[in-house]
Design an enzyme around this catalytic site. Structure first.
Site, PDB file in Angstrom:
ATOM      1  N   ALA A  87       0.837  -1.112   0.022  1.00  0.00           N
ATOM      2  CA  ALA A  87       0.016  -0.080   0.015  1.00  0.00           C
ATOM      3  C   ALA A  87       0.931   1.269  -0.005  1.00  0.00           C
ATOM      4  CB  ALA A  87      -0.847   0.045   1.181  1.00  0.00           C
ATOM      5  N   ASP A  88       0.349   2.273  -0.531  1.00  0.00           N
ATOM      6  CA  ASP A  88       0.891   3.657  -0.485  1.00  0.00           C
ATOM      7  C   ASP A  88      -0.063   4.723  -0.662  1.00  0.00           C
ATOM      8  OD1 ASP A  88       4.012   4.803  -0.520  1.00  0.00           O
ATOM      9  OD2 ASP A  88       2.510   6.141  -2.169  1.00  0.00           O
ATOM     10  N   THR A  89       0.028   5.784   0.279  1.00  0.00           N
ATOM     11  CA  THR A  89      -0.741   6.746   0.521  1.00  0.00           C
ATOM     12  C   THR A  89      -0.124   8.100   0.237  1.00  0.00           C
ATOM     13  OG1 THR A  89      -1.956   5.622   2.435  1.00  0.00           O
ATOM     14  CG2 THR A  89      -2.009   8.232   2.069  1.00  0.00           C
ATOM     15  N   ALA A 124      -3.385   3.627  -2.762  1.00  0.00           N
ATOM     16  CA  ALA A 124      -3.163   2.141  -3.549  1.00  0.00           C
ATOM     17  C   ALA A 124      -3.088   1.329  -2.889  1.00  0.00           C
ATOM     18  CB  ALA A 124      -2.064   2.507  -4.865  1.00  0.00           C
TER      19      ALA A 124
END
Length: 214
Positions: A87-89, A124
């Site tokens: 995940a990446d924010t 994502a």
């Protein structure tokens, strides 16, 4: 289980039953969010990838690329059957990607920019099965929330900086921290803004073979 230093992993017990969930992130926020819906990763492994945005890379593409790369990097390094969650924010104002605040000056610049205006938080998420688990299948989603800060005075910005929960946060704030007192509008998933959209994670796991989540 406790987090590991970047690039390290807790290796599996030889008798670990079935495929396990692996979190490709050292973020304690993401571990706490997974625990909120009853998910405890078998392993927590921080992916060793280059997280710098490419020239003119747009926020949505950037977030998705990093989530994919994190999941793929960790999945490629495991020999056990597992499903890896990356995940990446990203916090964005228009096409501009705000940095993760690693110092007070960066956090101040982010908060000054966000003061009184609307911005987008994109997370994502990517699932990648390891080669040893042939029943798994790749899946990914991009989740978007809209957040608006009230107009911040210089004194209020100083107070947020003194609180210290900006450290390492995209956009220089944590919605679950002191900044919550200045969020006047939120549209979309709250957990997405914290760092992991729980509904979408649960839906993706329900789409995998096996009893990952009820």
């Amino acid at each position: 289980m406790t987090g590991q230093p970047p690039g390290s992993a807790t290796r599996p017990d030889a008798e670990s039953p079935g495929p396990g969930l692996v979190l490709a992130s050292a973020s304690p926020r993401r571990r706490d969010l997974l625990a909120q819906i009853g998910l405890v990763p078998r392993h927590v492994i921080a992916a060793d990838i280059d997280e710098r945005p490419g020239p003119a890379e747009l926020p949505r593409l950037y977030a998705m690329r990093l989530a994919r790369d994190k999941a793929a990097a960790v999945a490629g390094g495991l020999t056990e059957p597992a499903l890896v969650l990356g995940a990446d924010t990203v916090v964005a104002v228009g096409r501009r990607i705000l940095p993760k605040a690693c110092d007070r000056d960066t956090a101040r610049r982010c908060l000054t920019l966000l003061s009184g205006r609307r911005h987008t938080v994109l997370t994502a998420i990517a699932l990648r099965p390891t080669a040893a688990w042939t029943d798994g299948r790749p899946a990914e989603r991009l989740v978007e929330s809209t957040v608006t800060f009230s107009r911040l005075t210089a004194r209020q910005i100083d107070a947020l900086l003194d609180a210290g929960d900006w450290d390492g946060k995209a956009g220089g704030y944590a919605i679950q921290g002191h900044a919550a007192a200045f969020i006047r509008f939120l549209s979309g998933s709250h957990s997405n803004v914290v760092g992991l959209p729980l509904f979408e994670v649960a839906q993706m796991l329900r789409g995998q073979k096996g009893d990952w989540i009820r």
